[in-house]
Design a protein around this motif. Structure first.
Motif, PDB file in Angstrom:
ATOM      1  N   HIS A 228       0.835  -1.209   0.000  1.00 12.95           N
ATOM      2  CA  HIS A 228       0.000   0.000   0.000  1.00 12.95           C
ATOM      3  C   HIS A 228       0.866   1.254   0.000  1.00 12.95           C
ATOM      4  CE1 HIS A 228      -4.032  -1.678   0.352  1.00 12.95           C
ATOM      5  NE2 HIS A 228      -3.534  -2.579   1.181  1.00 12.95           N
ATOM      6  N   ARG A 229       1.955   1.223   0.736  1.00 11.99           N
ATOM      7  CA  ARG A 229       2.860   2.375   0.774  1.00 11.99           C
ATOM      8  C   ARG A 229       3.488   2.628  -0.601  1.00 11.99           C
ATOM      9  NH1 ARG A 229       6.443   1.958   6.313  1.00 11.99           N
ATOM     10  NH2 ARG A 229       4.790   2.493   7.766  1.00 11.99           N
TER      11      ARG A 229
ATOM     12  N   SER B 118       3.100   5.990  -2.894  1.00 10.46           N
ATOM     13  CA  SER B 118       4.253   6.728  -3.421  1.00 10.46           C
ATOM     14  C   SER B 118       4.148   6.902  -4.931  1.00 10.46           C
ATOM     15  CB  SER B 118       5.556   5.999  -3.095  1.00 10.46           C
ATOM     16  OG  SER B 118       5.786   6.012  -1.725  1.00 10.46           O
ATOM     17  N   ARG B 119       3.764   5.851  -5.624  1.00  7.73           N
ATOM     18  CA  ARG B 119       3.616   5.920  -7.080  1.00  7.73           C
ATOM     19  C   ARG B 119       2.540   6.915  -7.474  1.00  7.73           C
ATOM     20  NH1 ARG B 119       1.300   0.934  -9.992  1.00  7.73           N
ATOM     21  NH2 ARG B 119      -0.474   2.290 -10.303  1.00  7.73           N
TER      22      ARG B 119
ATOM     23  N   PHE C  78       1.019  13.445  -9.247  1.00 10.73           N
ATOM     24  CA  PHE C  78       0.667  14.856  -9.072  1.00 10.73           C
ATOM     25  C   PHE C  78       1.737  15.766  -9.664  1.00 10.73           C
ATOM     26  CE2 PHE C  78      -2.062  13.105  -5.708  1.00 10.73           C
ATOM     27  CZ  PHE C  78      -3.243  13.765  -5.988  1.00 10.73           C
ATOM     28  N   ASP C  79       2.989  15.331  -9.600  1.00  7.92           N
ATOM     29  CA  ASP C  79       4.088  16.138 -10.118  1.00  7.92           C
ATOM     30  C   ASP C  79       4.383  15.870 -11.586  1.00  7.92           C
ATOM     31  OD1 ASP C  79       4.494  17.286  -7.604  1.00  7.92           O
ATOM     32  OD2 ASP C  79       5.855  15.677  -7.001  1.00  7.92           O
ATOM     33  N   SER C  80       4.159  14.643 -12.038  1.00  7.37           N
ATOM     34  CA  SER C  80       4.596  14.264 -13.377  1.00  7.37           C
ATOM     35  C   SER C  80       3.511  14.304 -14.436  1.00  7.37           C
ATOM     36  CB  SER C  80       5.201  12.856 -13.341  1.00  7.37           C
ATOM     37  OG  SER C  80       4.201  11.908 -13.015  1.00  7.37           O
TER      38      SER C  80
ATOM     39  N   MET D  23      -8.494   8.683  -3.719  1.00  8.45           N
ATOM     40  CA  MET D  23      -7.976   7.314  -3.698  1.00  8.45           C
ATOM     41  C   MET D  23      -6.765   7.204  -2.773  1.00  8.45           C
ATOM     42  SD  MET D  23      -8.561   5.925  -7.605  1.00  8.45           S
ATOM     43  CE  MET D  23      -7.485   7.113  -8.366  1.00  8.45           C
ATOM     44  N   ILE D  24      -5.917   8.231  -2.752  1.00 12.23           N
ATOM     45  CA  ILE D  24      -4.755   8.219  -1.858  1.00 12.23           C
ATOM     46  C   ILE D  24      -5.208   8.255  -0.399  1.00 12.23           C
ATOM     47  CG2 ILE D  24      -2.781   9.596  -1.077  1.00 12.23           C
ATOM     48  CD1 ILE D  24      -2.278  10.196  -4.071  1.00 12.23           C
TER      49      ILE D  24
END
Length: 125
Positions: A13-14, A18-19, A24-26, A40-41
């Motif tokens: 889950h972690r 992270s993925r 959000f940035d890419s 979802m996060i």
């Protein structure tokens, strides 16, 4: 449930969180995509908290203190990231409402309605 399995599930889950945080940035996300991904996060974060609780309360835990600190530290960091994302989402929504209200004022002030305009979206890879 076995302790190793709980830890493996939490780690999975972690990694997923992270993925998804990297998206959000890419990736250029629409406001609705941004909002859905954030939701979802948050759901995944809740699952991690649940697994943390199960791990800490497990009978076979050897180093309770380290596990507790590590789990809480991750949760605190994640909550701060989620709050930043929520703040960014609120800014996006606020800017969208401001743009909408400015367009309405411009149309009302001109005396003549403007023709419908085409909206073009550009997606970057």
């Amino acid at each position: 449930m076995q302790l190793n399995k709980l830890i493996a599930m939490r780690d999975g889950h972690r990694r997923l969180i992270s993925r998804e945080l990297a998206r959000f940035d890419s990736t250029e996300l629409t406001t609705s995509e941004y909002e859905r991904l954030l939701h979802m996060i948050v759901e995944e974060a809740e699952e991690v908290r649940t697994l943390n609780d199960k791990i800490v309360n497990h009978n076979d835990i050897e180093d309770l203190s380290s596990e507790l600190v590590e789990g809480k530290s991750y949760s605190f960091d994640l909550e701060l990231k989620i709050q930043r994302l929520r703040d960014n989402l609120n800014k996006r929504i606020g800017n969208k409402e401001e743009i909408t209200s400015n367009v309405s004022q411009d149309e009302n002030n001109s005396g003549q309605p403007e023709p419908d305009k085409e909206i073009v979206c550009v997606f970057r890879n």
